[in-house]
Structures are given as structure tokens and as C-alpha cells.
Design a protein around this motif. Sequence first.
Motif, PDB file in Angstrom:
ATOM      1  N   LYS A 406       0.817  -1.213   0.000  1.00  0.00           N
ATOM      2  CA  LYS A 406       0.000   0.000   0.000  1.00  0.00           C
ATOM      3  C   LYS A 406       0.847   1.258   0.000  1.00  0.00           C
ATOM      4  N   THR A 407       1.934   1.255   0.747  1.00  0.00           N
ATOM      5  CA  THR A 407       2.765   2.462   0.825  1.00  0.00           C
ATOM      6  C   THR A 407       3.474   2.758  -0.480  1.00  0.00           C
ATOM      7  N   ALA A 410       0.967   5.089  -2.887  1.00  0.00           N
ATOM      8  CA  ALA A 410       0.110   5.991  -2.120  1.00  0.00           C
ATOM      9  C   ALA A 410      -0.635   6.954  -3.030  1.00  0.00           C
ATOM     10  N   ALA A 472      -3.932   2.115  -3.662  1.00  0.00           N
ATOM     11  CA  ALA A 472      -3.777   2.062  -2.211  1.00  0.00           C
ATOM     12  C   ALA A 472      -5.048   1.558  -1.534  1.00  0.00           C
TER      13      ALA A 472
END
Length: 793
Positions: A406-407, A410, A472
Motif C-alpha cells: 500500500k505504501t 500511495a 492504495a
Amino acid sequence: MRQAGTGTGGAAVAVVVPVAVPLLLLLLLARSPPAAAGDSQKSDARLVSEQFSQAPQKLAFYSWYGSARLFHFRVPPDTVLLRWLLQVSRGSGPTCTNVEITVYFRYGAPPVINPLGTSFPDNTSVQPSFFLKMLHSNASINISHPAPGDWFVAAHLPPSSHKIEVKGFVPTCAYIFQPDMLVVRVVEVSILEPDVPLPQTLLSHPSYLKVFVPEYTQELRLELQGCASNGSLGCPVRLTVGSATLPGNFQKVLTCSGPTQACHLLLPSPPWDRWLQVTAKSLAGPRVSVAFSAVAALTACRPWSVNFQHLLQSSPNQSSNASTGLLPPTPSYQDLDRTGRVGGGSFCLRSFPVLREDVDVVSVRFQPLDRVSVLVQSDMPSVMRLNLNTGMDSGGSLTISMRVNKTAIANTSVVACVTAASPLLSFNASLSCTTGIGGIRPRDQQALWLPMTRPSSSPAAFFQGHPLSLSASSPTANLIIPYPETDNWYLSLQLMCPERPEECEQALVLVETTLNLVPCLNDCGPYGQCLLLRRHGYLYAGCSCKAGWRGWSCTDNSTAQTAAQQKAAALLLTLSNLVFLAPIAISVHRSLLVEASVYAYTMFFSTFYHACDQPGEAVLCILNYDTLQYCDFLGSGVSIWVTVLCMARLKAALKYVLFLLGALVFAMSLQLDRRAAWNTMGPCLFAIVVMVTMWVYRCGRRRHCYPPSWQRWVFYLLPGISMAAVAITIYTSMMTSDNYYYTHSIWHMLLAGSAAFLLPPREQHTKPWACSQKLTCHYEICKNHRDELYTVT
């Protein structure tokens, strides 16, 4: 899934009006095909016809995919017309009526059908199937410029009524279906070499060309130059590029009818590593010649790939980096700038070699060579090629799973496209997963040919892919493609920044992929069984569902049984066999030990067979399922056999000989076909004949009815015969898949109850429970009547 006869993308498909007279069908086949012969009535010497046939198959009412009968054909190259001849014959019995038959067609893989309207698993991409419903005995379908390779035809009768019919007991009607394939192919094809003008002159017959599209071709440009009609300006030519498939379409049509002398057709991402058919047909009037030069221009791109030499030269530290998802640096990668150029050349894609690992039949695992992840950027797509072109890979389901941190995304997103034949090389802002745009027009139909589908009014894709996306908010994406086409499949990924494009320039995202070809998704789950089907050496898989579950992978629970219903059904089918304790006890009480052992055998195996036959969690198998089923069928037949022969009151030696011979006959017949009615009814009817004969013999010898007691008839024989008659009626005509748990449990109880009533009384000189008195533990003197010797035992 929609069941309309669409999905061909505007392919030139037609259906012939079914004819009733076979002679008219023969005349129709002898006529030259209009699509291949051009506008003239004269035959084209460049065309030859070939016919292929397969053995007919008996159709079945549809309940799951195994009910459909599959036919596998192979269309030769350079085919300009494909004609399917569909023939159906039926029996002449009273049960034979006009039944609607559904026939499906598909190129590259078996058709994905859904006659019951059930739901597919989540994330499953299904194209509408092209099908035809037949109400008459014969029909025909034409496909102009079909794609060479594997073609599949599937046919079935309407959905079944779920009635469990005993094989051979009730006469049924046989519907026999046979498709024949007639192809018209051209033997003189002009090869269109890249950047070399090829002069052509059209008069009454079309020109057949073909151009080879090598791998890593970015786009194909076809152009007609110097076109003139009888010396005047203008280019009345229609150019058809590509091949027609079902349910999709690989054709593009270019109509050059303007006043200019040149027109062109641009095809982005054409199919790789194959010949592309090109047909030029004059749109001018009869006896008007049209001259032009055809030119094909190919634009190639340079792939940047992680090759084997790259991996072998990597150091141990670099291999460790690769295990974490980082690509080891190489000179070519370091020189690659953000514009995708190195050393004056341009790159169009970043290729990641994939290792194909064959696991089992229709079971393949694909892994990137770095074993972990794929590097995705915004400058060009990252492409993985999946080899599904062995001819045996189209019978399973292709599953694709992607995951990203997910990071890492972003403010970005990763878009992906899964396509066959060639990858998607240009992602646009609309995230359309197509490999080209072009108009599709239907071919002209003559009066006898009825159109099957409507032409698409909107632009259609040269290849329609399957889109995926990662962000994300949704860091995982899954895709299931049942029965993928036989071809090279490509997974293209690219980084997109719709709001801030400048953030993508320096961004790198690692995407973990899991790519598999499986026979059945999740092995059909807990309420289904994955079965391999075979047709002339071709293997494909299908799910057979239980407990009311339905669907392609047994995931549709709209009619499923609850857990309580499943447990209740299991208890009914197993505990109902405890009624056999009654005939067992009566047999032992009357010294009928052989009969008691047969009833005990039947009770034991029937109980554990039905415990193993249950779906879901309420299942217990102490032996192989097939073994338990065989023993259950054998025990039921032998139980009826010994009961009837016991009622005949034969001499002991003859009775036991018939017991043994009957058991052997049952074992043989059930091995031949355990579900055939006469394999069980035949020996039982013979036993009834023996019993009636002995009773009639005793009646004539004693001068009164046998059995002599009216109490025996009223309280034992009539109730036992009534229970047996009701049991046979339920077994042969009342069982369905919905009420099986109740009706079959009643069958168990009636069968055991009738045996308890019909067993004859004990002999007058035999005491009750006499068998237990013979089981002594002390020494006794036994006399051998043959040799008059005494021994101590």
C-alpha cells in the motif's frame, strides 16, 4: 450470463434455413459459397474444399458441463469459408418428441456456457457464448475467413428435470448429434512482404494476401497505393484484415471508396508470430477492373528483458536483492533513461521471462525468473508472457493474482491488462484494455442466408483484453479466465498517475504475481467434485456440484442446503439402514444364518456408502468411494436374491448352491454396469420364477394352496409384498435429486421391512435360536456318517 446470440463482434456469420428434404441440403452444399466466390457466378480455380467429420454422440439433458457433448475440429490455414453442417437424428419411440437443441461454437477453447443462469465466482471474466437453438433436424452455419486452429462445438438438450431414472427400466429417446465441417481454402495466396509494394488487379474474384507479423511488432500499417478503376481516379476496394472467431472477432475492414488514390489501415499491437489474412475485394460494378499496389509496413520495438545471462552474472548479494524484489543493476538498465531510449534505440516494453512448470494434467504454474515480483514503471509497460499454446491448456482455468504494498502506491496506481496473441503496449487515460480500434462491417448476405448477429455499431477492439488495477485502496487484484484460448497470453502492467503525472517519472513499484492454470477453481470447493473429461484425447475439466450448490465452480448457493439440512440428510440415509436389524434378528431366530450374514453385509456397506456419499463436512469414508458404492449395490441385489430363494423352501444343498451362483452373477453384472436395471432385476425375476414354481409344485402335490395358513398370507406375505411393490415404485419413478434423501431412506426401510415379513417361518424340528445352542465349548463325540468313524473334537 446473457444468452442472446451475440458476442461475435460483428463477425460475418450466417445461418442457413433448415431444410427438410435431404436432397435440397445436398444441392446447397454443392453450390459454390457466395462469400468465397466473389460477385461472379463463375467458380474460382484457386479455391479447394475439404470436409471433416467426427463420430456422432448421444445428447443428454443439461445438468452440469459434463452433460454437454464436445466436438473438437482443426481448421487448416488459408481458409476463406467455414461451414458447419449440423445434423440431428432421433429415435422412433413414443417418447421421442421435438426437443430444442442448443449448439455452441468457439475458437481456441471449449465454449463457456451457462444454460441454468447460475452465477460465476467473483473476479471471473466470461465472454458471452455464440450459440444456435435448433428445432429441426438439420441446419448450417457459415463463417467467412475463420481463424485457423482449434475450433470447438458443444451441444446439449434442455435442462434436466433432476429425476433419477433407473437405466434401462423406462424407455428413453435417443437424440444423436453430428457436426460436419466443410472448409473452402485458397491454394494461391500472395505473400505481402514488408515495405515491398505488391501489384494487384481485381476484376470478378477477390485477391487473397497474407502478411507475417513477427514477435515484438508494435503496429502494422496496410496501405493501398496508386489505386485506379479502369484508368479513373478512386479506389473502390474493401480490405478485410484478420480472421473471424467466435465469440470474438479478429477482423478489421477498410473501405476505400473516396476519390483519393491511396488509403491505409493502422493496426496497433497486431497478433504476434502468425500469418495475418488480407482479402481485397472490388466494390466496382461487374466487369470493372481495379488496380492497386498493396504495401505492408511493420513497426518493431525493442524489448528490455531480464534474461538468463543477466541472472547468471548476478552476484550473491544481487541475488539477495532479487529475493526482496529489487532488480540487479545491469549496463542496459543503467543506460535506460526516462524516455525509454538507449544507444539511439527505443524500447516499447520491459519483458520479464516467465518459467513454466507443468504440475499435472491441465495444471501449470508460472513464475517470474526472479521468483518474487515484477518491476513496474510509467515509461513503458512491463510484460509477462504465459505460454498456453500446447493445445492441452485450454481445458482449465487461468488464475491471475497480483498484490502490491500500500505504501508503494500511495498517490499512484498500477493498471494491468491480460490479452491473448499480443500484449497491450499503450495504456491510455481511459484505462481501456484493448489492442486496437477499428470499424467492423458485416459481409453482404444473399437471400437464402439469414444473419445470426447484428453488426456492432460502435468501434470494436482488435483484441478485447481483461483489465485489472491496483491502488492504495485496493492493493490486491484477482482474475479468473475459464477455458483460456490456445495462444500466448500476456500480462501487461504499467504505472499511472492520473492526478499528478510528474510523480510517476521517478516512481518504481514492485508487484507480486501468482499465475496458475488449474483444472478447477479451488478444486470445486467443499460441495463439488472436479472431474476430468475426455474427447478424442483432448482433456478438459468441469465441476459436478452437490447439496444444491450450482455454478461453474459450485459457488452459487441460491438453492444450496443448509448445514442442518445436510446433517439431517446424512442421518436419514445412514440410520435408515438400522431397519435391517429386524430381518437379521428374525433370520438368526429362525436359524437362517446365511441370510442374516447377507443382511448384515448390506446394512454395513449401505450405511458407510451413504456416509461417504455426502458433500461438505458431513462425510465419512472408511474405504474408497467406488468400493463402497459397489458393495452397496451388490448387497442390495443379493439381499433380494436370498430372500426370494429362502421363501421357495428348497433343499439345503440346492439353496446354498443357488445362493453362491446368484452372488457370483450379481458380482459380474454389476461390474459390467452397476446402474443398469436389468442387471439386478434379471436375477431377481429368475428367483421369483423358482419360488413360484416350487409353490405351484407343492400346491399340486398337497392338493391345497401353499402356504396353507391364511394367517401367513394376511399378516406376512401380503404386507411384505406390498412393501416391496411400494419400494420398487419409489426406486424407479419417484426419486429426484431434490427428494433423494427422503425417498431413498424410505427405500431402505421398505426393503428391510419387506425382508422381515417375507422370511419363511422356521422348520418344525428346529428350535428358536438353535444356532446359539450349537456353539458349545466342551468336548463332544461327532459321528461321520460316511466312514462310520468317531473323532473327538
